[in-house]
Design a protein around this motif. Sequence first.
Motif, PDB file in Angstrom:
ATOM      1  N   GLN A  47       0.864  -1.177   0.000  1.00 54.71           N
ATOM      2  CA  GLN A  47       0.000   0.000   0.000  1.00 54.71           C
ATOM      3  C   GLN A  47       0.902   1.229   0.000  1.00 54.71           C
ATOM      4  OE1 GLN A  47      -3.277  -0.044   2.726  1.00 54.71           O
ATOM      5  NE2 GLN A  47      -3.282   2.157   2.927  1.00 54.71           N
ATOM      6  N   ASP A  48       1.176   1.771  -1.198  1.00 59.68           N
ATOM      7  CA  ASP A  48       2.109   2.875  -1.343  1.00 59.68           C
ATOM      8  C   ASP A  48       3.448   2.480  -0.729  1.00 59.68           C
ATOM      9  OD1 ASP A  48       0.134   4.301  -2.641  1.00 59.68           O
ATOM     10  OD2 ASP A  48      -0.612   5.159  -0.772  1.00 59.68           O
ATOM     11  N   ASP A  49       3.889   3.235   0.306  1.00 58.61           N
ATOM     12  CA  ASP A  49       5.181   2.939   0.925  1.00 58.61           C
ATOM     13  C   ASP A  49       5.045   2.012   2.126  1.00 58.61           C
ATOM     14  OD1 ASP A  49       6.437   4.594  -0.887  1.00 58.61           O
ATOM     15  OD2 ASP A  49       6.134   6.368   0.363  1.00 58.61           O
ATOM     16  N   VAL A  50       3.856   1.457   2.349  1.00 51.87           N
ATOM     17  CA  VAL A  50       3.604   0.640   3.526  1.00 51.87           C
ATOM     18  C   VAL A  50       3.322  -0.788   3.101  1.00 51.87           C
ATOM     19  CG1 VAL A  50       2.121   0.324   5.542  1.00 51.87           C
ATOM     20  CG2 VAL A  50       2.625   2.630   4.724  1.00 51.87           C
ATOM     21  N   THR A  51       3.817  -1.732   3.832  1.00 53.73           N
ATOM     22  CA  THR A  51       3.467  -3.121   3.606  1.00 53.73           C
ATOM     23  C   THR A  51       2.623  -3.596   4.772  1.00 53.73           C
ATOM     24  OG1 THR A  51       5.475  -3.580   2.359  1.00 53.73           O
ATOM     25  CG2 THR A  51       4.304  -5.463   3.293  1.00 53.73           C
ATOM     26  N   VAL A  52       1.404  -3.991   4.490  1.00 58.06           N
ATOM     27  CA  VAL A  52       0.504  -4.508   5.512  1.00 58.06           C
ATOM     28  C   VAL A  52       0.567  -6.023   5.450  1.00 58.06           C
ATOM     29  CG1 VAL A  52      -1.860  -4.544   6.378  1.00 58.06           C
ATOM     30  CG2 VAL A  52      -1.001  -2.522   5.184  1.00 58.06           C
ATOM     31  N   SER A  53       1.030  -6.651   6.498  1.00 56.78           N
ATOM     32  CA  SER A  53       1.138  -8.103   6.522  1.00 56.78           C
ATOM     33  C   SER A  53       0.003  -8.672   7.362  1.00 56.78           C
ATOM     34  CB  SER A  53       2.479  -8.534   7.126  1.00 56.78           C
ATOM     35  OG  SER A  53       3.557  -8.016   6.358  1.00 56.78           O
ATOM     36  N   THR A  54      -0.865  -9.425   6.759  1.00 50.76           N
ATOM     37  CA  THR A  54      -1.946 -10.077   7.488  1.00 50.76           C
ATOM     38  C   THR A  54      -1.589 -11.544   7.650  1.00 50.76           C
ATOM     39  OG1 THR A  54      -3.554  -8.558   6.527  1.00 50.76           O
ATOM     40  CG2 THR A  54      -4.418 -10.574   7.514  1.00 50.76           C
ATOM     41  N   TYR A  55      -1.250 -11.918   8.847  1.00 53.02           N
ATOM     42  CA  TYR A  55      -0.791 -13.291   9.066  1.00 53.02           C
ATOM     43  C   TYR A  55      -1.946 -14.281   9.096  1.00 53.02           C
ATOM     44  CZ  TYR A  55       3.289 -10.660  10.552  1.00 53.02           C
ATOM     45  OH  TYR A  55       4.336  -9.794  10.598  1.00 53.02           O
ATOM     46  N   ARG A  56      -3.097 -13.831   9.636  1.00 53.09           N
ATOM     47  CA  ARG A  56      -4.219 -14.765   9.759  1.00 53.09           C
ATOM     48  C   ARG A  56      -5.502 -13.968   9.911  1.00 53.09           C
ATOM     49  NH1 ARG A  56      -2.968 -16.518  14.229  1.00 53.09           N
ATOM     50  NH2 ARG A  56      -1.403 -17.995  13.500  1.00 53.09           N
ATOM     51  N   PHE A  57      -6.534 -14.407   9.235  1.00 56.70           N
ATOM     52  CA  PHE A  57      -7.865 -13.846   9.471  1.00 56.70           C
ATOM     53  C   PHE A  57      -8.844 -14.993   9.612  1.00 56.70           C
ATOM     54  CE2 PHE A  57     -12.079 -12.424   8.252  1.00 56.70           C
ATOM     55  CZ  PHE A  57     -12.226 -11.322   9.073  1.00 56.70           C
ATOM     56  N   THR A  58      -9.582 -15.005  10.695  1.00 53.69           N
ATOM     57  CA  THR A  58     -10.489 -16.111  10.991  1.00 53.69           C
ATOM     58  C   THR A  58     -11.874 -15.587  11.323  1.00 53.69           C
ATOM     59  OG1 THR A  58      -8.682 -17.467  11.858  1.00 53.69           O
ATOM     60  CG2 THR A  58     -10.910 -18.077  12.508  1.00 53.69           C
ATOM     61  N   GLU A  59     -12.887 -16.246  10.792  1.00 54.72           N
ATOM     62  CA  GLU A  59     -14.266 -15.951  11.161  1.00 54.72           C
ATOM     63  C   GLU A  59     -14.733 -17.014  12.134  1.00 54.72           C
ATOM     64  OE1 GLU A  59     -16.436 -15.724   7.531  1.00 54.72           O
ATOM     65  OE2 GLU A  59     -15.929 -13.622   7.209  1.00 54.72           O
ATOM     66  N   VAL A  87     -17.884 -13.417  14.793  1.00 55.44           N
ATOM     67  CA  VAL A  87     -16.716 -12.654  15.229  1.00 55.44           C
ATOM     68  C   VAL A  87     -15.574 -12.863  14.238  1.00 55.44           C
ATOM     69  CG1 VAL A  87     -15.062 -12.243  17.089  1.00 55.44           C
ATOM     70  CG2 VAL A  87     -17.398 -12.970  17.638  1.00 55.44           C
ATOM     71  N   GLY A  88     -15.010 -11.765  13.732  1.00 57.46           N
ATOM     72  CA  GLY A  88     -13.844 -11.834  12.869  1.00 57.46           C
ATOM     73  C   GLY A  88     -12.601 -11.462  13.649  1.00 57.46           C
ATOM     74  N   ILE A  89     -11.564 -12.284  13.558  1.00 54.21           N
ATOM     75  CA  ILE A  89     -10.313 -12.044  14.288  1.00 54.21           C
ATOM     76  C   ILE A  89      -9.164 -12.041  13.280  1.00 54.21           C
ATOM     77  CG2 ILE A  89      -8.761 -12.846  16.104  1.00 54.21           C
ATOM     78  CD1 ILE A  89     -11.135 -14.386  17.292  1.00 54.21           C
ATOM     79  N   GLY A  90      -8.380 -10.992  13.278  1.00 51.60           N
ATOM     80  CA  GLY A  90      -7.244 -10.909  12.377  1.00 51.60           C
ATOM     81  C   GLY A  90      -6.007 -10.419  13.103  1.00 51.60           C
ATOM     82  N   GLU A  91      -4.859 -10.576  12.466  1.00 49.34           N
ATOM     83  CA  GLU A  91      -3.603 -10.052  13.003  1.00 49.34           C
ATOM     84  C   GLU A  91      -2.919  -9.270  11.891  1.00 49.34           C
ATOM     85  OE1 GLU A  91       0.524 -11.494  15.214  1.00 49.34           O
ATOM     86  OE2 GLU A  91      -1.055 -12.940  14.738  1.00 49.34           O
ATOM     87  N   VAL A  92      -2.534  -8.018  12.160  1.00 45.57           N
ATOM     88  CA  VAL A  92      -1.906  -7.185  11.145  1.00 45.57           C
ATOM     89  C   VAL A  92      -0.591  -6.615  11.671  1.00 45.57           C
ATOM     90  CG1 VAL A  92      -4.090  -6.505  10.070  1.00 45.57           C
ATOM     91  CG2 VAL A  92      -3.114  -5.099  11.896  1.00 45.57           C
ATOM     92  N   ALA A  93       0.277  -6.266  10.736  1.00 46.38           N
ATOM     93  CA  ALA A  93       1.542  -5.617  11.075  1.00 46.38           C
ATOM     94  C   ALA A  93       1.866  -4.617   9.979  1.00 46.38           C
ATOM     95  CB  ALA A  93       2.662  -6.649  11.211  1.00 46.38           C
ATOM     96  N   PHE A  94       2.299  -3.417  10.363  1.00 46.64           N
ATOM     97  CA  PHE A  94       2.679  -2.382   9.414  1.00 46.64           C
ATOM     98  C   PHE A  94       4.186  -2.151   9.497  1.00 46.64           C
ATOM     99  CE2 PHE A  94      -1.681  -0.455  10.554  1.00 46.64           C
ATOM    100  CZ  PHE A  94      -2.312  -1.337   9.694  1.00 46.64           C
ATOM    101  N   THR A  95       4.887  -2.329   8.385  1.00 50.12           N
ATOM    102  CA  THR A  95       6.327  -2.106   8.399  1.00 50.12           C
ATOM    103  C   THR A  95       6.666  -0.631   8.250  1.00 50.12           C
ATOM    104  OG1 THR A  95       6.434  -2.467   6.016  1.00 50.12           O
ATOM    105  CG2 THR A  95       6.762  -4.382   7.428  1.00 50.12           C
ATOM    106  N   GLY A  96       5.677   0.170   7.859  1.00 47.04           N
ATOM    107  CA  GLY A  96       5.883   1.614   7.743  1.00 47.04           C
ATOM    108  C   GLY A  96       4.730   2.364   8.359  1.00 47.04           C
ATOM    109  N   GLU A  97       4.841   3.663   8.415  1.00 51.71           N
ATOM    110  CA  GLU A  97       3.784   4.503   8.962  1.00 51.71           C
ATOM    111  C   GLU A  97       2.574   4.464   8.030  1.00 51.71           C
ATOM    112  OE1 GLU A  97       3.448   9.096  10.617  1.00 51.71           O
ATOM    113  OE2 GLU A  97       4.770   8.622   8.950  1.00 51.71           O
TER     114      GLU A  97
END
Length: 290
Positions: free
Chosen positions: A13-25, A29-39
């Motif tokens: 996403q532009d200069d950012v990398t959004v890493s979604t390791y897991r998304f579960t329904e 209830v939806g549960i996800g995990e995200v990490a941003f390597t940039g602002e």
Amino acid sequence: MQLRTSTIDTIPQDDVTVSTYRFTELGPVGIGEVAFTGELRLECDDVGTGFYAHLPLAGRYRSWHRGLDMIGDRSATPLQRPGAPFAGHWTAGYRALCVRMEPAVVEDAWTRMGGSNRPVYSPILNTADGYGRAWAELLFSITRQLAAPGNLLAQPLVAAPLADSLVTAFVLATTPEMPAAPSRPVSVRAAIDVIESDPSSPLTLSLLASHCGVSPRALQKAFQQHVGMSPMEYVRDVRLRRAHEELRAADPFADSVAAVARRWGFAHLGRFAAAHEARFGQKPLRTLRG
């Protein structure tokens, strides 16, 4: 209830990398995990149809929502509610668990706990102590189970009550003025137990009243006074909720809206579609297709 999990490695996403390791329904209830390597900065006119909360694991973020400027970190996190603009600013290295819950399911939990008036939700979910901390610990426990060998949440008899517990704990954590302990009559509580335990059975007002040891008229009056609807309206509402949950978990290539509607006693497909959209904010076909 079926467990649906998807994994995405990276989303540029532009200069950012959004890493979604897991998304579960997990049901509603939806549960996800995200990490941003940039602002990352994000603005939207409407946060969406559900309740959203981030539980930061590393870093923090700033949220502008419903006129409030809030900071989210490991001790407290902003709560995003449906139907309002949202803006967020996440720092580089931010990592969090993300949770989404459908409003109808949250409101059902509030009603089952004895709430009658519309709940007032706290804009901040305190995860440092009290119910908020207990809710966060339950969420962490569920997340660990998702990654464990021999995942117990693949078993519907385990997943369904855990999803219900997560929603109920969320209501406890986000509503400062909780309803008093349920003051509903024994007959109403007994009828609700029968309906919730097997809503697909051929339930009638007379059958429910007989089971509860009261007259149909007395049960009807008690429901209107303490639940705000008739017993058969409650039956229809539970069936609609269960049909919605089944549509979310179904395979769109192997099942159909009509088949699910019939299984839950809705013979008129058009009326079912209208009721589903009014209750959950989307047409049943969209729910089935995910």
